[in-house]
Design a protein around this motif. Structure first.
Motif, PDB file in Angstrom:
ATOM      1  N   ASP A 123       0.827  -1.212   0.000  1.00  0.00           N
ATOM      2  CA  ASP A 123       0.000   0.000   0.000  1.00  0.00           C
ATOM      3  C   ASP A 123       0.860   1.261   0.000  1.00  0.00           C
ATOM      4  OD1 ASP A 123      -2.373  -1.353  -0.040  1.00  0.00           O
ATOM      5  OD2 ASP A 123      -2.923  -0.933   2.042  1.00  0.00           O
ATOM      6  N   VAL A 124       1.943   1.234   0.783  1.00  0.00           N
ATOM      7  CA  VAL A 124       2.846   2.390   0.809  1.00  0.00           C
ATOM      8  C   VAL A 124       3.419   2.635  -0.587  1.00  0.00           C
ATOM      9  CG1 VAL A 124       4.960   3.363   1.784  1.00  0.00           C
ATOM     10  CG2 VAL A 124       3.410   2.048   3.244  1.00  0.00           C
ATOM     11  N   GLN A 125       3.790   1.556  -1.271  1.00  0.00           N
ATOM     12  CA  GLN A 125       4.272   1.687  -2.652  1.00  0.00           C
ATOM     13  C   GLN A 125       3.232   2.376  -3.536  1.00  0.00           C
ATOM     14  OE1 GLN A 125       5.502  -2.706  -2.864  1.00  0.00           O
ATOM     15  NE2 GLN A 125       6.864  -1.729  -4.351  1.00  0.00           N
ATOM     16  N   LYS A 126       1.988   1.980  -3.388  1.00  0.00           N
ATOM     17  CA  LYS A 126       0.921   2.560  -4.204  1.00  0.00           C
ATOM     18  C   LYS A 126       0.791   4.065  -3.953  1.00  0.00           C
ATOM     19  CE  LYS A 126      -1.757  -1.743  -4.239  1.00  0.00           C
ATOM     20  NZ  LYS A 126      -2.970  -2.423  -3.697  1.00  0.00           N
ATOM     21  N   VAL A 127       0.912   4.468  -2.680  1.00  0.00           N
ATOM     22  CA  VAL A 127       0.815   5.895  -2.360  1.00  0.00           C
ATOM     23  C   VAL A 127       1.982   6.659  -2.980  1.00  0.00           C
ATOM     24  CG1 VAL A 127       0.775   7.597  -0.500  1.00  0.00           C
ATOM     25  CG2 VAL A 127      -0.435   5.426  -0.207  1.00  0.00           C
ATOM     26  N   VAL A 128       3.169   6.086  -2.919  1.00  0.00           N
ATOM     27  CA  VAL A 128       4.352   6.742  -3.481  1.00  0.00           C
ATOM     28  C   VAL A 128       4.227   6.881  -5.003  1.00  0.00           C
ATOM     29  CG1 VAL A 128       6.822   6.465  -3.876  1.00  0.00           C
ATOM     30  CG2 VAL A 128       5.883   6.095  -1.586  1.00  0.00           C
ATOM     31  N   VAL A 129       3.774   5.834  -5.653  1.00  0.00           N
ATOM     32  CA  VAL A 129       3.569   5.906  -7.110  1.00  0.00           C
ATOM     33  C   VAL A 129       2.541   6.977  -7.443  1.00  0.00           C
ATOM     34  CG1 VAL A 129       2.665   4.639  -9.101  1.00  0.00           C
ATOM     35  CG2 VAL A 129       4.279   3.529  -7.550  1.00  0.00           C
ATOM     36  N   TRP A 130       1.468   7.037  -6.674  1.00  0.00           N
ATOM     37  CA  TRP A 130       0.423   8.054  -6.857  1.00  0.00           C
ATOM     38  C   TRP A 130       1.001   9.462  -6.685  1.00  0.00           C
ATOM     39  CZ3 TRP A 130      -1.121  11.447  -2.942  1.00  0.00           C
ATOM     40  CH2 TRP A 130      -2.257  12.205  -3.199  1.00  0.00           C
ATOM     41  N   ALA A 131       1.831   9.662  -5.649  1.00  0.00           N
ATOM     42  CA  ALA A 131       2.414  10.977  -5.393  1.00  0.00           C
ATOM     43  C   ALA A 131       3.319  11.416  -6.544  1.00  0.00           C
ATOM     44  CB  ALA A 131       3.192  10.958  -4.078  1.00  0.00           C
ATOM     45  N   ASN A 132       4.069  10.482  -7.096  1.00  0.00           N
ATOM     46  CA  ASN A 132       4.927  10.815  -8.238  1.00  0.00           C
ATOM     47  C   ASN A 132       4.103  11.175  -9.464  1.00  0.00           C
ATOM     48  OD1 ASN A 132       8.009  10.392  -7.882  1.00  0.00           O
ATOM     49  ND2 ASN A 132       7.119   8.682  -6.740  1.00  0.00           N
ATOM     50  N   LYS A 133       3.011  10.475  -9.659  1.00  0.00           N
ATOM     51  CA  LYS A 133       2.160  10.737 -10.818  1.00  0.00           C
ATOM     52  C   LYS A 133       1.580  12.148 -10.775  1.00  0.00           C
ATOM     53  CE  LYS A 133      -2.167   9.149 -12.965  1.00  0.00           C
ATOM     54  NZ  LYS A 133      -3.265   8.131 -12.882  1.00  0.00           N
ATOM     55  N   HIS A 134       1.151  12.583  -9.588  1.00  0.00           N
ATOM     56  CA  HIS A 134       0.465  13.874  -9.465  1.00  0.00           C
ATOM     57  C   HIS A 134       1.349  14.968  -8.862  1.00  0.00           C
ATOM     58  CE1 HIS A 134      -3.339  12.067 -10.626  1.00  0.00           C
ATOM     59  NE2 HIS A 134      -3.092  11.071  -9.780  1.00  0.00           N
ATOM     60  N   LEU A 135       2.610  14.626  -8.531  1.00  0.00           N
ATOM     61  CA  LEU A 135       3.556  15.568  -7.927  1.00  0.00           C
ATOM     62  C   LEU A 135       2.999  16.198  -6.648  1.00  0.00           C
ATOM     63  CD1 LEU A 135       5.054  17.271 -11.104  1.00  0.00           C
ATOM     64  CD2 LEU A 135       6.028  15.444  -9.721  1.00  0.00           C
ATOM     65  N   VAL A 136       2.371  15.356  -5.824  1.00  0.00           N
ATOM     66  CA  VAL A 136       1.833  15.776  -4.536  1.00  0.00           C
ATOM     67  C   VAL A 136       2.855  15.432  -3.452  1.00  0.00           C
ATOM     68  CG1 VAL A 136       0.041  15.372  -2.815  1.00  0.00           C
ATOM     69  CG2 VAL A 136      -0.560  15.515  -5.237  1.00  0.00           C
ATOM     70  N   PRO A 137       3.261  16.384  -2.624  1.00  0.00           N
ATOM     71  CA  PRO A 137       4.200  16.062  -1.543  1.00  0.00           C
ATOM     72  C   PRO A 137       3.546  15.153  -0.499  1.00  0.00           C
ATOM     73  CG  PRO A 137       3.391  18.306  -1.301  1.00  0.00           C
ATOM     74  CD  PRO A 137       2.884  17.807  -2.632  1.00  0.00           C
ATOM     75  N   ILE A 138       4.304  14.194  -0.007  1.00  0.00           N
ATOM     76  CA  ILE A 138       3.817  13.259   1.017  1.00  0.00           C
ATOM     77  C   ILE A 138       4.750  13.306   2.215  1.00  0.00           C
ATOM     78  CG2 ILE A 138       2.536  11.703  -0.498  1.00  0.00           C
ATOM     79  CD1 ILE A 138       5.010   9.940  -0.678  1.00  0.00           C
ATOM     80  N   SER A 139       4.190  13.037   3.397  1.00  0.00           N
ATOM     81  CA  SER A 139       4.960  13.151   4.629  1.00  0.00           C
ATOM     82  C   SER A 139       4.620  11.977   5.543  1.00  0.00           C
ATOM     83  CB  SER A 139       4.632  14.479   5.327  1.00  0.00           C
ATOM     84  OG  SER A 139       5.358  14.614   6.528  1.00  0.00           O
ATOM     85  N   PRO A 140       5.503  10.973   5.640  1.00  0.00           N
ATOM     86  CA  PRO A 140       5.189   9.802   6.456  1.00  0.00           C
ATOM     87  C   PRO A 140       5.399  10.051   7.945  1.00  0.00           C
ATOM     88  CG  PRO A 140       7.335   9.536   5.446  1.00  0.00           C
ATOM     89  CD  PRO A 140       6.777  10.828   4.925  1.00  0.00           C
ATOM     90  N   ILE A 141       4.530   9.463   8.764  1.00  0.00           N
ATOM     91  CA  ILE A 141       4.718   9.433  10.218  1.00  0.00           C
ATOM     92  C   ILE A 141       4.535   7.996  10.673  1.00  0.00           C
ATOM     93  CG2 ILE A 141       3.940  11.809  10.577  1.00  0.00           C
ATOM     94  CD1 ILE A 141       1.247  10.661  11.561  1.00  0.00           C
ATOM     95  N   SER A 142       5.186   7.647  11.755  1.00  0.00           N
ATOM     96  CA  SER A 142       4.959   6.325  12.345  1.00  0.00           C
ATOM     97  C   SER A 142       3.702   6.358  13.203  1.00  0.00           C
ATOM     98  CB  SER A 142       6.169   5.904  13.175  1.00  0.00           C
ATOM     99  OG  SER A 142       7.311   5.742  12.365  1.00  0.00           O
ATOM    100  N   MET A 143       3.717   7.259  14.222  1.00  0.00           N
ATOM    101  CA  MET A 143       2.539   7.448  15.056  1.00  0.00           C
ATOM    102  C   MET A 143       2.228   8.922  15.291  1.00  0.00           C
ATOM    103  SD  MET A 143       3.086   4.336  17.793  1.00  0.00           S
ATOM    104  CE  MET A 143       1.473   4.524  18.558  1.00  0.00           C
TER     105      MET A 143
END
Length: 615
Positions: A123-143
């Protein structure tokens, strides 16, 4: 005001939620929440104004919402939430995952546009691929419990937060033979501790815990946090990572890179270049699994506390600690704390002790401290000896003879201390039992928040005195901020942790805290001391102090960033590392000018587009 029973029903437990409190700490959590509410000027149930989604710059609004719909179709609509509701700061056990709960600048600055909840590495891979496609910045957190350093807030306004913890909180392995574990991002210290008890392993092996146990085991290690047993260097205790790269590729490091590895968590290096360090305090990848070593039960333990009467005792105390710590006579991270914290950690507001303006006078502090169970002092050392009784007594005898070289030093008899004294919280933490005591000092101010000044120095008395003087001078200059110094001594280095407690609803107090922090960072750097960790708002400034060779290290970080994250989508700006399409476009927050002085700081930038040009 809510009753205690009403408050209790809203405190999540581990049985209810991955981020919940263990049952043994529930009463303490209820009381902590009640005290926080009593110190808040926010009215419970008060209607807050509506707010719109913070669209990331460089992304067209219609395009963004279409992209969110696409992501909902990929992950499931229930796993993608827009951040379009009023911002609630909550508290430690009910913290937000949308913004910085203890903001030191405008609340809308470090805020997300949406939060997504992946359930697997895939799922994380899917989000990263999506972010690259739309050039949307993403910010991961653990908790998202990195409170005091930015919490769950993204460095770039409008980034989509990836909350890894809600659905990825499995303890994948615990090996009682090897004293290791393998965990996902959402495993808290509370959860790992409880799992050891459940499996009957609690007397066999310990975990090392930080001051508060609700944070992610993985997240704390990645940010190079510390605990208070001999295993207190959490990054040094990790072994092997699984990482989703900014392009969507998955890599494993160390022994984890071996197919069918049976030594993932046992040996950190594997074969070839050791690259784990590039994923610590960075924005080079999203870690989804981590091996950690656990501590064997040492066969006994004994906490101890020494007090010292005078402020000027500090250099001598530090010079006594150094050889004892390096030789492991003092076995865990040394805690030398100022007496003002003995008042603050009781959880009562500052006005309980002093109603005047400016810093609380020393005479008031010492008069109040004299009535506390440990009596009056200026410095208190909290430590623990490990091992069988004979070994402990030998080490404690050496420590006692050394500390008593300081005139007026005394060992506090633990039998004289009540069960709720802070000493017993330090005792639990040093023996691997997670607690919920430390943040009581946030009640010092209404709407109490905290932010840390955290320079590293050699373990030398002269360095301790220089850093303390630097901090005291700046605290006095910027509005008479009360000084909360604590020296945490590792094997070869010493951290001065100065927590500034401020009212986050008071723009003036936020400004004073920021100005004080920025001044101390520059002062310390001029003397050769660098920060080991910092708040989102200070990351550019702190990164800039590591400027040897004309900023050679920063340029190397940028080279790596551009190579592994060509579209610049992963946590841009974290730890001062900006990708090419953001670099030099006004996103940096370095202080100076109006920043942190008479105006709130911002880093909205001049915009970005897909080509990396100013929009």
């Amino acid at each position: 005001m809510s009753t205690t029973s009403e408050v209790a029903t809203s405190v999540p437990t581990l049985a209810d939620k991955h981020s919940g409190i263990p049952q043994y700490l529930l009463e303490k959590a209820v009381n902590a929440k009640k005290a926080i509410r009593e110190g808040s000027t926010d009215k419970v149930g008060e209607k807050k104004p509506a707010r719109s989604v913070a669209i990331p710059q460089g992304v067209d609004e219609d395009t963004f919402f279409k992209a969110i719909d696409e992501l909902r179709g990929t992950l499931g609509a229930q796993h993608v939430e827009l951040n379009d509701k009023p911002l609630e700061d909550g508290w430690y056990m009910e913290h937000p995952n949308t913004h910085d709960a203890m903001t030191i600048i405008d609340q809308e600055e470090f805020v997300s546009s949406a939060v997504v909840y992946p359930g697997s590495t895939e799922d994380v891979q899917k989000v990263v691929v999506w972010a690259n496609k739309h050039l949307v910045p993403i910010s991961p957190i653990s908790m998202g419990r990195n409170l005091g350093y930015g919490g769950a807030g993204p460095r770039v306004r409008g980034a989509v937060v990836i909350d890894l913890g809600r659905r990825m909180h499995a303890i994948l392995d615990i090996s009682p033979e090897d004293y290791t574990c393998l965990v996902e991002p959402g495993v808290s210290y509370y959860a790992l501790y409880e799992e050891l008890q459940k499996r009957g392993l609690g007397d066999h092996m310990w975990i090392d815990v930080p001051d508060l146990g609700g944070g992610s085991v993985m997240g704390n290690a990645l940010d190079r946090g510390v605990g208070y047993s001999p295993y207190g260097d959490h990054w040094a205790a990790h072994s092997g990572l699984e990482v989703v790269m900014p392009t969507g590729e998955v890599v494993r490091t160390g022994m984890g890179a071996l197919e069918g590895s049976n030594t993932w968590a046992c040996f950190p290096y594997g074969f070839g270049p050791y690259i784990d360090g590039m994923f610590s305090q960075s924005n080079f990848g999203i870690v989804t699994k981590m091996g950690m070593t656990l501590m064997p039960n040492p066969g006994g333990y004994e906490s101890f506390m020494y007090t010292f009467p005078r402020e000027e005792d500090l250099p001598q105390i530090i010079d006594i600690i150094r050889p004892l710590r390096i030789s492991n006579i003092l076995e865990n991270v040394a805690q030398l704390r100022h007496v003002v914290q003995a008042l603050a950690v009781r959880g009562q507001p500052r006005t309980h002790w002093y109603g005047g303006s400016g810093p609380i006078p020393d005479a008031v502090v010492h008069e109040a401290a004299a009535a506390l169970p440990a009596g009056d002092y200026t410095w208190a050392y909290f430590g623990m000896a490990y091992g069988p009784a004979a070994a402990r007594q030998h080490k404690l005898g050496i420590v006692d003879a050394a500390f008593r070289r300081v005139p007026g030093a005394r060992r506090v008899d633990a039998a004289d201390l009540p069960a709720d004294d802070y000493f017993w919280s330090r005792d639990r933490v040093a023996r691997g039992t997670p607690d919920l005591h430390e943040l009581r000092w946030c009640n010092w101010r209404p709407n109490g928040s905290h932010v840390a000044f955290s320079p590293v120095s050699p373990i030398r008395g002269a360095d301790a005195a220089a850093l303390l003087e630097l901090a005291r001078r700046r605290h006095t200059e910027f509005g008479g901020i009360d000084l909360f110094p604590a020296f945490c001594v590792g094997l070869r280095e010493m951290h001065l942790i100065v927590e500034i407690v401020f009212d986050r609803r008071d723009a003036g107090r936020r400004r004073d805290a920021m100005r004080c922090l920025r001044a101390m960072v520059d002062d310390a750097a001029a003397l050769g001391y660098g920060e080991y960790r910092t708040h989102l708002a200070l990351m550019d400034q702190v990164a800039g102090t590591y400027a040897w060779g004309g900023g050679a290290l920063g340029r190397l970080h940028e080279t790596i960033k551009d190579a592994v994250d060509p579209n610049g989508i992963l946590a841009p700006g974290r730890c001062g590392v900006w990708p090419r399409r953001y670099r030099g476009k006004g996103w940096e927050m370095r202080g100076g000018g109006d920043q942190g002085a008479d105006h709130e700081e911002t880093s909205q930038g001049k915009g970005v587009d897909g080509a990396g040009k100013a929009a």
